[in-house]
Design a protein around this motif. Sequence first.
Motif, PDB file in Angstrom:
ATOM      1  N   VAL A 152       0.819  -1.217   0.000  1.00 12.53           N
ATOM      2  CA  VAL A 152       0.000   0.000   0.000  1.00 12.53           C
ATOM      3  C   VAL A 152       0.854   1.269   0.000  1.00 12.53           C
ATOM      4  CG1 VAL A 152      -1.974  -1.073   1.120  1.00 12.53           C
ATOM      5  CG2 VAL A 152      -0.184  -0.021   2.532  1.00 12.53           C
ATOM      6  N   ASN A 153       2.134   1.152   0.334  1.00 21.67           N
ATOM      7  CA  ASN A 153       3.009   2.327   0.363  1.00 21.67           C
ATOM      8  C   ASN A 153       3.644   2.628  -0.985  1.00 21.67           C
ATOM      9  OD1 ASN A 153       2.703   2.451   3.256  1.00 21.67           O
ATOM     10  ND2 ASN A 153       4.145   0.754   3.395  1.00 21.67           N
ATOM     11  N   ASN A 154       3.545   1.697  -1.928  1.00 25.21           N
ATOM     12  CA  ASN A 154       4.218   1.882  -3.216  1.00 25.21           C
ATOM     13  C   ASN A 154       3.564   3.001  -4.021  1.00 25.21           C
ATOM     14  OD1 ASN A 154       6.384   0.610  -4.848  1.00 25.21           O
ATOM     15  ND2 ASN A 154       4.739   0.442  -6.353  1.00 25.21           N
ATOM     16  N   PRO A 155       4.350   3.769  -4.777  1.00 26.46           N
ATOM     17  CA  PRO A 155       3.773   4.876  -5.558  1.00 26.46           C
ATOM     18  C   PRO A 155       2.728   4.432  -6.575  1.00 26.46           C
ATOM     19  CG  PRO A 155       6.166   5.070  -5.463  1.00 26.46           C
ATOM     20  CD  PRO A 155       5.824   3.739  -4.879  1.00 26.46           C
ATOM     21  N   VAL A 156       2.841   3.182  -7.059  1.00 26.44           N
ATOM     22  CA  VAL A 156       1.932   2.665  -8.083  1.00 26.44           C
ATOM     23  C   VAL A 156       1.324   1.359  -7.581  1.00 26.44           C
ATOM     24  CG1 VAL A 156       1.699   1.878 -10.470  1.00 26.44           C
ATOM     25  CG2 VAL A 156       3.356   3.684  -9.905  1.00 26.44           C
ATOM     26  N   LEU A 157       0.005   1.239  -7.629  1.00 28.94           N
ATOM     27  CA  LEU A 157      -0.632  -0.031  -7.305  1.00 28.94           C
ATOM     28  C   LEU A 157      -0.277  -1.068  -8.363  1.00 28.94           C
ATOM     29  CD1 LEU A 157      -4.175   1.175  -6.166  1.00 28.94           C
ATOM     30  CD2 LEU A 157      -2.254   0.467  -4.724  1.00 28.94           C
ATOM     31  N   ILE A 158      -0.147  -2.307  -7.965  1.00 31.47           N
ATOM     32  CA  ILE A 158       0.293  -3.347  -8.891  1.00 31.47           C
ATOM     33  C   ILE A 158      -0.718  -4.485  -8.925  1.00 31.47           C
ATOM     34  CG2 ILE A 158       1.670  -4.599  -7.148  1.00 31.47           C
ATOM     35  CD1 ILE A 158       3.751  -5.056  -9.440  1.00 31.47           C
ATOM     36  N   THR A 159      -0.880  -5.082 -10.113  1.00 28.40           N
ATOM     37  CA  THR A 159      -1.733  -6.247 -10.269  1.00 28.40           C
ATOM     38  C   THR A 159      -0.869  -7.507 -10.276  1.00 28.40           C
ATOM     39  OG1 THR A 159      -1.573  -6.277 -12.679  1.00 28.40           O
ATOM     40  CG2 THR A 159      -3.301  -4.885 -11.710  1.00 28.40           C
ATOM     41  N   GLU A 160      -1.516  -8.666 -10.160  1.00 32.20           N
ATOM     42  CA  GLU A 160      -0.770  -9.921 -10.192  1.00 32.20           C
ATOM     43  C   GLU A 160      -0.089 -10.111 -11.537  1.00 32.20           C
ATOM     44  OE1 GLU A 160      -2.523 -13.467  -8.517  1.00 32.20           O
ATOM     45  OE2 GLU A 160      -3.990 -12.258  -7.423  1.00 32.20           O
ATOM     46  N   ASN A 161      -0.754  -9.727 -12.636  1.00 32.67           N
ATOM     47  CA  ASN A 161      -0.137  -9.865 -13.956  1.00 32.67           C
ATOM     48  C   ASN A 161       1.109  -8.988 -14.087  1.00 32.67           C
ATOM     49  OD1 ASN A 161      -1.913 -11.764 -14.963  1.00 32.67           O
ATOM     50  ND2 ASN A 161      -3.307 -10.245 -15.861  1.00 32.67           N
ATOM     51  N   GLU A 162       1.032  -7.764 -13.563  1.00 34.14           N
ATOM     52  CA  GLU A 162       2.202  -6.886 -13.600  1.00 34.14           C
ATOM     53  C   GLU A 162       3.323  -7.436 -12.721  1.00 34.14           C
ATOM     54  OE1 GLU A 162       0.168  -2.499 -14.323  1.00 34.14           O
ATOM     55  OE2 GLU A 162       0.053  -3.428 -12.339  1.00 34.14           O
ATOM     56  N   MET A 163       2.944  -8.025 -11.597  1.00 33.86           N
ATOM     57  CA  MET A 163       3.951  -8.554 -10.686  1.00 33.86           C
ATOM     58  C   MET A 163       4.699  -9.727 -11.299  1.00 33.86           C
ATOM     59  SD  MET A 163       3.375  -9.622  -6.695  1.00 33.86           S
ATOM     60  CE  MET A 163       3.081  -7.951  -6.102  1.00 33.86           C
ATOM     61  N   ILE A 164       3.992 -10.632 -11.949  1.00 30.79           N
ATOM     62  CA  ILE A 164       4.704 -11.760 -12.558  1.00 30.79           C
ATOM     63  C   ILE A 164       5.593 -11.273 -13.702  1.00 30.79           C
ATOM     64  CG2 ILE A 164       3.013 -12.511 -14.328  1.00 30.79           C
ATOM     65  CD1 ILE A 164       3.642 -15.422 -13.249  1.00 30.79           C
ATOM     66  N   GLY A 165       5.177 -10.180 -14.359  1.00 24.03           N
ATOM     67  CA  GLY A 165       6.031  -9.597 -15.390  1.00 24.03           C
ATOM     68  C   GLY A 165       7.337  -9.082 -14.802  1.00 24.03           C
ATOM     69  N   LEU A 166       7.291  -8.470 -13.603  1.00 25.18           N
ATOM     70  CA  LEU A 166       8.507  -7.977 -12.980  1.00 25.18           C
ATOM     71  C   LEU A 166       9.408  -9.144 -12.539  1.00 25.18           C
ATOM     72  CD1 LEU A 166       7.243  -5.002 -10.783  1.00 25.18           C
ATOM     73  CD2 LEU A 166       8.320  -4.934 -13.022  1.00 25.18           C
ATOM     74  N   TYR A 167       8.816 -10.196 -12.012  1.00 29.90           N
ATOM     75  CA  TYR A 167       9.618 -11.373 -11.655  1.00 29.90           C
ATOM     76  C   TYR A 167      10.290 -11.958 -12.898  1.00 29.90           C
ATOM     77  CZ  TYR A 167       8.178 -11.942  -6.732  1.00 29.90           C
ATOM     78  OH  TYR A 167       7.987 -11.797  -5.377  1.00 29.90           O
ATOM     79  N   ARG A 168       9.572 -11.984 -13.999  1.00 27.31           N
ATOM     80  CA  ARG A 168      10.154 -12.532 -15.231  1.00 27.31           C
ATOM     81  C   ARG A 168      11.296 -11.651 -15.739  1.00 27.31           C
ATOM     82  NH1 ARG A 168       4.267 -14.231 -17.475  1.00 27.31           N
ATOM     83  NH2 ARG A 168       4.315 -16.414 -16.789  1.00 27.31           N
ATOM     84  N   GLN A 169      11.129 -10.334 -15.614  1.00 20.10           N
ATOM     85  CA  GLN A 169      12.236  -9.428 -15.988  1.00 20.10           C
ATOM     86  C   GLN A 169      13.469  -9.703 -15.146  1.00 20.10           C
ATOM     87  OE1 GLN A 169      11.035  -5.297 -15.869  1.00 20.10           O
ATOM     88  NE2 GLN A 169       9.077  -5.769 -16.830  1.00 20.10           N
ATOM     89  N   ALA A 170      13.245  -9.956 -13.854  1.00 17.91           N
ATOM     90  CA  ALA A 170      14.364 -10.209 -12.951  1.00 17.91           C
ATOM     91  C   ALA A 170      14.955 -11.600 -13.115  1.00 17.91           C
ATOM     92  CB  ALA A 170      13.915 -10.018 -11.501  1.00 17.91           C
ATOM     93  N   PHE A 171      14.172 -12.506 -13.672  1.00 16.05           N
ATOM     94  CA  PHE A 171      14.617 -13.902 -13.796  1.00 16.05           C
ATOM     95  C   PHE A 171      15.776 -14.026 -14.806  1.00 16.05           C
ATOM     96  CE2 PHE A 171      14.527 -18.230 -15.509  1.00 16.05           C
ATOM     97  CZ  PHE A 171      14.651 -18.947 -14.341  1.00 16.05           C
TER      98      PHE A 171
END
Length: 354
Positions: free
Chosen positions: A335-354
């Motif tokens: 809730v403190n993050n500047p941008v709210l995130i969805t599960e689809n966006e979150m898995i995209g970030l994990y994939r970028q980091a993978f």
Amino acid sequence: MASVLLVTDRGLARSGLLEPVVASLSAAGLKITLFDGVVADPPEAVLLECVAVGREAAVELVLGLGGGSSLDVAKMAAVLLGTTHQPLADMYGVDRVEGRRLPLVQVPTTSGTGSEVTNVAVITLDGTRKSGVVASQLFADYVLLDAELTRGLPPLQTAATGLDAMVHAIEAYTGKRRKNPVSDHLARSALRLLGRNLVTACREPENRPAREAMLLGAMLAGQAFSNSPVGLVHGMAYPLGGYFHVPHGLSNALMLAHVLRFNMREAAGLYAELGDDLGVTQGGTPAEKAETFIRFMENLMDESGLPRRLRDVGVTEDSLPSLVADAITQTRVLVNNPVLITENEMIGLYRQAF
């Protein structure tokens, strides 16, 4: 003779660092009970074992010595050994702790978590899931910062804990809900100290001024996020520690650049200001300066020698959905993050980091 519970880990005990500490405390007339069973990402069982040792010895004060895990266990042990009759399960969350704790002294031996000055303790549940306790009772009575205790820290651990502290400062400065002038000042002061000394501390482990700057920077960053809590980087880092036992600072470092770019739509101006503070930006639009700041952080990770991909630390691609399922529940920090995130966006970030 006052009785003290000394909370630490076996690695620190084997290092020879404890002997002079115990000798000094004993010479001061204190009776020392040692608990050295703390492990990274400490589970409830370790905490409860620590409490049992302290209760058996009828201790009157708790002293945490070590990294963030030891300091967190010391906090919660002081609470559970105090006046509360509250079950541990009821303490998770924000401002749920009842009663008074035992006196608490914290002595960090890493320059990262800032746990010595925060009101947060993170415990691992069910073997994989991390949960936080946030309460005013977790603030220590006394904190001792001694850079001599950090001089033997290996370069990779120095880098990981130092990046953890920088993430604290960055997320405190860009927090959506509780960002304020006090947290801003603390975060910017911390980031300047950390950004200018991290590589030196990694390359020159015995450099006392660099070690002092890192220790002070980590403490200031801890105070910053006590006033303006952390966000998405931490939310996505917690499952990496819970499932794969990636050290917390390294988990943050692995996710940092990807989350910063995700947040650019709302936080570019703030990242630009941090880049100015570090002296790494040379003009341009806020977005351009923000990108320069992010590249600086990436270069810092490269120079410090940290792994850069999730696959490099044992994370498997088929685990990413499980990581998302855990991370999306970390609402205390999301809730403190500047941008709210969805599960689809979150898995995209994990994939970028993978």
